[in-house]
Enzyme design. Structure first.
Site, PDB file in Angstrom:
ATOM      1  N   GLU A  34       2.465  -4.066   0.113  1.00 45.51           N
ATOM      2  CA  GLU A  34       1.949  -3.239   1.210  1.00 45.51           C
ATOM      3  C   GLU A  34       2.988  -3.136   2.321  1.00 45.51           C
ATOM      4  O   GLU A  34       3.592  -4.136   2.718  1.00 45.51           O
ATOM      5  CB  GLU A  34       0.648  -3.869   1.732  1.00 45.51           C
ATOM      6  CG  GLU A  34      -0.449  -2.883   2.003  1.00 45.51           C
ATOM      7  CD  GLU A  34      -0.944  -2.160   0.734  1.00 45.51           C
ATOM      8  OE1 GLU A  34      -0.508  -1.010   0.514  1.00 45.51           O
ATOM      9  OE2 GLU A  34      -1.758  -2.738   0.008  1.00 45.51           O
ATOM     10  N   THR A  36       5.814  -1.978   2.122  1.00 41.47           N
ATOM     11  CA  THR A  36       7.157  -2.226   1.579  1.00 41.47           C
ATOM     12  C   THR A  36       7.839  -0.915   1.213  1.00 41.47           C
ATOM     13  O   THR A  36       9.057  -0.865   1.131  1.00 41.47           O
ATOM     14  CB  THR A  36       7.062  -3.099   0.312  1.00 41.47           C
ATOM     15  OG1 THR A  36       5.996  -2.586  -0.495  1.00 41.47           O
ATOM     16  CG2 THR A  36       6.780  -4.541   0.654  1.00 41.47           C
ATOM     17  N   SER A 129      -5.488  11.976   1.170  1.00 44.75           N
ATOM     18  CA  SER A 129      -4.558  13.036   1.570  1.00 44.75           C
ATOM     19  C   SER A 129      -3.429  13.214   0.566  1.00 44.75           C
ATOM     20  O   SER A 129      -3.058  14.347   0.246  1.00 44.75           O
ATOM     21  CB  SER A 129      -4.033  12.824   2.993  1.00 44.75           C
ATOM     22  OG  SER A 129      -3.615  11.521   3.179  1.00 44.75           O
ATOM     23  N   ASP A 173       2.079   6.661  -2.116  1.00 39.87           N
ATOM     24  CA  ASP A 173       0.800   7.319  -2.422  1.00 39.87           C
ATOM     25  C   ASP A 173       1.006   8.596  -3.224  1.00 39.87           C
ATOM     26  O   ASP A 173       0.302   8.874  -4.198  1.00 39.87           O
ATOM     27  CB  ASP A 173       0.046   7.651  -1.125  1.00 39.87           C
ATOM     28  CG  ASP A 173      -0.145   6.434  -0.249  1.00 39.87           C
ATOM     29  OD1 ASP A 173       0.055   5.316  -0.745  1.00 39.87           O
ATOM     30  OD2 ASP A 173      -0.485   6.604   0.933  1.00 39.87           O
TER      31      ASP A 173
HETATM   32  C1  GLA Z   1      -0.111   4.149   3.561  1.00 40.76           C
HETATM   33  C2  GLA Z   1       1.177   4.957   3.392  1.00 40.76           C
HETATM   34  C3  GLA Z   1       2.038   4.382   2.273  1.00 40.76           C
HETATM   35  C4  GLA Z   1       2.240   2.881   2.422  1.00 40.76           C
HETATM   36  C5  GLA Z   1       0.911   2.178   2.688  1.00 40.76           C
HETATM   37  C6  GLA Z   1       1.090   0.725   3.029  1.00 40.76           C
HETATM   38  O1  GLA Z   1      -0.914   4.299   2.433  1.00 40.76           O
HETATM   39  O2  GLA Z   1       0.883   6.296   3.132  1.00 40.76           O
HETATM   40  O3  GLA Z   1       3.268   5.073   2.224  1.00 40.76           O
HETATM   41  O4  GLA Z   1       3.182   2.607   3.418  1.00 40.76           O
HETATM   42  O5  GLA Z   1       0.192   2.775   3.750  1.00 40.76           O
HETATM   43  O6  GLA Z   1       1.575   0.035   1.937  1.00 40.76           O
END
Ligand code: GLA
Length: 380
Positions: A34, A36, A129, A173
């Site tokens: 997370e 990272t 999203s 994501d």
């Molecule tokens: C959100 C962001 C990702 C990532 C996470 C944390 O989901 O969109 O890019 O940084 O938080 O791991």
């Protein structure tokens, strides 16, 4: 009715013909790794059986007409030649942003009529999203027969967030929504964008619990964490925190703010945990998986400071039931949202009962539980 059938039927109603195509992009859950991704590190997410569906046809002109079934069937129309930020229909900015990004490489795309609907809980840390962005990209890539692959699509989605929507998110994501594989988690090196898939162990469930904590200040806190990581990297003379270890961090501790030190410590240890977790999962070492997920949660709580008291409580309740037979941690950007647990078949109802008996009584919030499967990404 399936969501694909729903958008197809709505397309027929609103546009008076059958759609040329229907497409889908999934949301995601992150097993570990997370905050990272924007530090050039490792993440280990899976795409899930919640997502966004679009029914669409190309137009001969440059007009885009969209009906959003989840926003009172609102209609938004604009021209590809004049894309502006929309403060009234803020959901449409994801479409506008990805189309601007897409047109940097493919300026001549055609307009489209489409209907969109999704079932990823919004604001829950399951990437509603990103799934929306990737579904729009899949739709325009198909209608225009563009040679866009999953990695390029993910980069376009991220660009839309960074440059148009205003969130400095990393690549995780969008990339998992594009490139996820059925029944697999994906180890992603966020610097090289190299992907390795790992079979999810048989007999374990992707058990996701939405804390239903209302997320506040998410974007500003998120962006602040990113700045603090950049401060630590800069003080250490590094391009990213990927390139260092705890020994070097301790040596440079006095040169940076206390917060930057703590954030960097999370990122460095989280990268190590992510690689170890992938290995432990592949080797069926459940007790190690359990320890790594626990350590990840504690690091998010104490060093990265992105959990909430309700989420910490939820994680404790689940941890007490699982012991070393499964793992649990908060998932996603933080400040609310979901926890993810790997729960063996034989403990599912026990964990569920414990949550139902305790969580609302302690926090006043009613949880939502989803037992998910890992699914195929839109471009995989
Ligand atoms: C959100 C962001 C990702 C990532 C996470 C944390 O989901 O969109 O890019 O940084 O938080 O791991």
């Amino acid at each position: 009715m399936t969501r694909q059938a729903l958008v197809t039927q709505a397309y027929q109603t609103y546009f008076g013909a059958a759609p040329q195509m229907v497409c889908h992009a999934p949301g995601r859950v992150n097993l570990i790794g997370e905050h990272t991704d924007y530090n050039g590190g490792f993440v280990f997410p899976a795409a899930i059986n919640f997502g966004t569906d679009i029914a669409a046809s190309a137009r001969d002109d440059r007009q885009v007409n969209v009906r959003a079934l989840d926003f009172d069937n609102q209609l938004v129309s604009f021209s590809l030649d004049d894309i502006q930020f929309d403060n009234t229909h803020s959901w449409s900015n994801y479409i506008r942003g990805v189309l601007i990004a897409l047109m940097k490489d493919y300026p001549q795309i055609k307009g489209a009529d489409f209907v969109v609907s999704g079932n990823v809980p919004q604001g829950a840390g399951l990437s509603s999203s990103a799934s929306f962005e990737i579904a729009v990209l899949k739709c325009f890539a198909s209608l225009n027969e563009l040679p866009l692959d999953g990695i390029q699509a993910a980069l376009k989605g991220q660009q839309a967030e960074n440059e148009f929507v205003g969130c400095s998110c990393g690549i995780m994501d969008q990339l998992i929504s594009a490139m996820g594989k059925k029944d697999q988690a994906m180890l992603l090196d966020c610097r090289s964008l190299e992907i390795k898939y790992s079979e999810l162990p048989a007999g374990f469930n992707l058990f996701i619990v939405n804390s239903n904590v209302k997320r506040g200040l998410v974007d500003s806190e998120y962006n602040l964490r990113r700045q603090q990581c950049e401060e630590a990297a800069e003080v250490m003379g590094l391009e990213s925190l990927r390139d260092t270890d705890l020994i070097k961090l301790e040596a440079d501790k006095d040169k940076m703010s206390e917060k930057a030190y703590l954030r960097a410590r999370h990122v460095i240890t989280e990268n190590e945990r992510t690689l170890k977790m992938c290995e432990a999962l592949n080797n069926g070492e459940t007790a190690t998986v359990s320890e790594l997920m626990r350590a990840s949660h504690m690091s998010m709580k104490n060093d990265f400071e992105i959990t909430t008291s309700q989420i910490d409580y939820l994680v404790e309740v689940i941890h007490q039931e699982l012991g070393a037979f499964g793992g649990v941690r908060m998932t996603g950007g933080g400040f609310g949202g979901c926890v993810v647990a790997l729960v063996p078949d034989h403990l599912i109802s026990q964990v569920q009962n414990a949550i139902e008996a305790k969580y609302q009584a302690e926090t006043g919030l009613k949880e939502s539980i989803f037992i998910c499967t890992a699914e195929q990404g839109a471009f995989a």
